[in-house]
Design a protein around this motif. Structure first.
Motif, PDB file in Angstrom:
ATOM      1  N   VAL A 216       0.840  -1.199   0.000  1.00 59.75           N
ATOM      2  CA  VAL A 216       0.000   0.000   0.000  1.00 59.75           C
ATOM      3  C   VAL A 216       0.875   1.249   0.000  1.00 59.75           C
ATOM      4  O   VAL A 216       1.753   1.410   0.853  1.00 59.75           O
ATOM      5  N   ILE A 217       0.636   2.113  -0.983  1.00 59.69           N
ATOM      6  CA  ILE A 217       1.305   3.417  -1.039  1.00 59.69           C
ATOM      7  C   ILE A 217       0.415   4.441  -0.342  1.00 59.69           C
ATOM      8  O   ILE A 217      -0.706   4.706  -0.777  1.00 59.69           O
ATOM      9  N   SER A 218       0.904   4.991   0.759  1.00 61.64           N
ATOM     10  CA  SER A 218       0.162   6.022   1.481  1.00 61.64           C
ATOM     11  C   SER A 218       0.762   7.405   1.265  1.00 61.64           C
ATOM     12  O   SER A 218       0.120   8.416   1.532  1.00 61.64           O
ATOM     13  N   SER A 219       2.024   7.446   0.799  1.00 58.29           N
ATOM     14  CA  SER A 219       2.705   8.710   0.532  1.00 58.29           C
ATOM     15  C   SER A 219       3.660   8.499  -0.638  1.00 58.29           C
ATOM     16  O   SER A 219       4.342   7.474  -0.705  1.00 58.29           O
TER      17      SER A 219
ATOM     18  N   PRO B 232       6.118   1.558  -0.292  1.00 62.18           N
ATOM     19  CA  PRO B 232       4.867   0.956   0.169  1.00 62.18           C
ATOM     20  C   PRO B 232       5.076   0.118   1.426  1.00 62.18           C
ATOM     21  O   PRO B 232       6.179  -0.357   1.697  1.00 62.18           O
ATOM     22  N   HIS B 233       4.020  -0.032   2.189  1.00 58.75           N
ATOM     23  CA  HIS B 233       4.058  -0.916   3.350  1.00 58.75           C
ATOM     24  C   HIS B 233       3.094  -2.077   3.117  1.00 58.75           C
ATOM     25  O   HIS B 233       2.152  -1.976   2.320  1.00 58.75           O
TER      26      HIS B 233
ATOM     27  N   GLU C 265       8.577  -3.608   1.634  1.00 59.69           N
ATOM     28  CA  GLU C 265       9.271  -2.373   1.999  1.00 59.69           C
ATOM     29  C   GLU C 265      10.777  -2.536   1.891  1.00 59.69           C
ATOM     30  O   GLU C 265      11.473  -1.670   1.335  1.00 59.69           O
TER      31      GLU C 265
ATOM     32  N   LEU D 290      -4.435   8.697  -3.405  1.00 64.87           N
ATOM     33  CA  LEU D 290      -3.841   7.853  -2.375  1.00 64.87           C
ATOM     34  C   LEU D 290      -4.923   7.499  -1.356  1.00 64.87           C
ATOM     35  O   LEU D 290      -5.856   8.263  -1.141  1.00 64.87           O
ATOM     36  N   PRO D 291      -4.798   6.324  -0.698  1.00 59.61           N
ATOM     37  CA  PRO D 291      -3.766   5.299  -0.886  1.00 59.61           C
ATOM     38  C   PRO D 291      -4.011   4.508  -2.168  1.00 59.61           C
ATOM     39  O   PRO D 291      -5.110   4.530  -2.722  1.00 59.61           O
TER      40      PRO D 291
ATOM     41  N   TYR E 136      -6.024  -3.931   2.728  1.00 58.92           N
ATOM     42  CA  TYR E 136      -6.635  -3.108   1.686  1.00 58.92           C
ATOM     43  C   TYR E 136      -7.993  -3.718   1.364  1.00 58.92           C
ATOM     44  O   TYR E 136      -8.172  -4.936   1.451  1.00 58.92           O
TER      45      TYR E 136
ATOM     46  N   GLN F 235       7.366   7.845   0.380  1.00 57.57           N
ATOM     47  CA  GLN F 235       7.746   6.671   1.152  1.00 57.57           C
ATOM     48  C   GLN F 235       7.508   5.404   0.342  1.00 57.57           C
ATOM     49  O   GLN F 235       6.611   5.365  -0.513  1.00 57.57           O
TER      50      GLN F 235
END
Length: 313
Positions: free
Chosen positions: A5-8, A13-14, A296, A57-58, A18, A11
Motif C-alpha cells: 500500500v502506497i500512502s505517501s 509501500p508498506h 518495503e 492515495l492510498p 486493503y 515513502q
C-alpha cells in the motif's frame, strides 16, 4: 486482503490491509495474484513522477502480473489507469487486457520478464518498420530492459547489435546474449562502431544521449541513410537539449515508445507472441522471487541488485 500500500509518494509501500476488490461487470474478473514484477515504471508511478502516475492515495502499485482467475485459467494481465494494482493477494482485471498462459508456465519468470521485454519488443515491432538484417545500437544495455533488448534485437533478425552501458562487468556478459560489439558509454570508440546503425534503442536519454547522437552523426558516412532514435527510458534524465542541426544535417528521426505512443490495442496484439517466447525460454532474465510481506525492504534494495524482483503471495 493483504497488499503493498502506497500512502505517501515520498515513502516506499508498506504491507498492510486493503479493501477486497470486486468485479463491476461481465468484462472483469477477480484473480488470485501469483506473481507481480517490480519494474522501473512501477517505482516511478508509486513515487508520483511517472507520466502515467495516479494522484489518488492510498493505492496499490503494480502494472502487470500473473494470476489465476475464477475460471481456473492462468493469465498474464496488464492493469489500466484507475485499476487496482497487482501487488496484492487479489486484484480485478479486464479480460480484454489479459492473455491465457499455458498451465505449466513459470509465473515468476513471466511476471519478471514481460515488462522489460515489452520495452524493446514494442519499439522494434510497433514504432519503426524494423527489418531483419538491420543494425541496432542499445544505450543502457546493462539493465534488465537493456539486456533483454540485446536478445530481442537478435531474435528479430538484427545483423549487428552494439551494446553500450556503464557497468563493464555486465557489458562483458552481453556477447553471450547476442551482442556483436560491446562498448562503455562515453568511450571514444562508440561513434565509429555505431556509424552505420539503423535503429537506436535508448534507455538512457538526457545529456548522455545528446553526446552519443553527436558522435554517431559526425562519423556517419552517408547522412542520407535513415536512422531512427527510439527513446524508451530516462535513466540519465528526462530532458535532452537536442540541437536542431542534428535533425537538419542527417536523415535522423526521434520517436518515443511507451503506453500512449503505442496504443493499448497494439500492445495487446503483441503480448501473446512475446509471452510464448518467454514461456519457452527464448530470453534469459534474472529474477528474484520475494514474498509480498517483504515489500518495503525489497523496494529499497531494488536499485542495488541486478535481478528483477517479483513479488509472490
Amino acid at each position: 486482503m493483504k497488499a503493498a500500500v502506497i500512502s505517501s509518494f515520498d515513502q516506499p509501500p508498506h504491507y498492510g490491509d486493503y479493501a477486497d476488490p470486486a468485479p463491476k461487470g461481465p468484462g472483469e474478473m477477480l484473480v488470485e495474484v501469483l506473481a507481480a514484477g517490480l519494474h522501473h515504471v512501477t517505482r516511478g508511478q508509486a513515487s508520483g513522477v511517472h507520466y502515467s502516475s495516479s494522484r489518488g492515495l492510498p493505492l496499490v502499485p503494480g502494472i502487470d502480473g500473473v494470476g489465476r482467475g475464477t475460471d481456473g485459467k492462468l493469465r498474464y494481465f496488464v492493469q489500466g489507469p484507475g485499476q487496482i494494482g497487482t501487488m496484492a493477494d487479489r486484484t480485478v482485471i479486464e479480460l480484454d487486457h489479459s492473455i491465457e498462459l499455458p498451465l505449466d508456465s513459470d509465473a515468476v519468470t513471466v511476471a519478471g520478464a514481460m515488462n522489460p521485454a515489452m520495452a524493446s519488443w514494442l519499439a522494434l515491432r510497433c514504432r519503426v518498420p524494423f527489418q531483419s538484417g538491420q543494425k541496432v545500437l542499445i544505450l543502457g544495455a546493462t539493465g534488465s530492459s537493456g539486456s533483454m533488448a540485446v536478445q530481442i534485437a537478435r531474435h528479430l533478425g538484427a545483423s549487428q547489435v552494439i551494446a553500450a552501458g556503464r557497468d563493464e562487468e555486465k557489458l562483458a556478459k552481453l556477447p553471450a546474449l547476442g551482442a556483436t560489439e560491446i562498448v562503455p558509454l562515453g568511450d571514444a570508440r562508440l561513434g565509429a562502431l555505431a556509424r552505420e546503425v539503423d535503429v537506436v534503442l535508448d534507455f538512457v536519454w538526457g545529456e548522455s544521449a545528446v553526446r552519443v547522437m553527436e558522435t554517431v552523426l559526425k562519423q556517419r558516412a552517408d547522412r542520407s541513410l535513415p536512422i531512427t532514435w527510439i527513446h524508451i527510458g530516462s535513466m540519465a534524465g528526462e530532458a535532452a537539449a537536442i540541437p536542431g542541426a542534428f535533425l537538419r544535417s542527417a536523415n535522423f528521426q526521434i520517436v518515443g515508445s511507451g503506453y500512449g505512443s503505442v496504443s493499448g490495442r497494439e500492445i495487446l496484439m503483441e503480448l501473446p507472441e512475446l509471452a510464448k517466447e518467454i514461456a519457452r525460454g527464448t530470453f534469459r532474465i534474472k529474477v528474484r522471487a520475494t514474498p509480498l510481506r517483504n515489500v518495503e525492504q525489497a523496494w529499497s534494495e531494488a536499485a542495488r541488485i541486478s535481478e528483477r524482483i517479483v513479488f509472490t503471495p
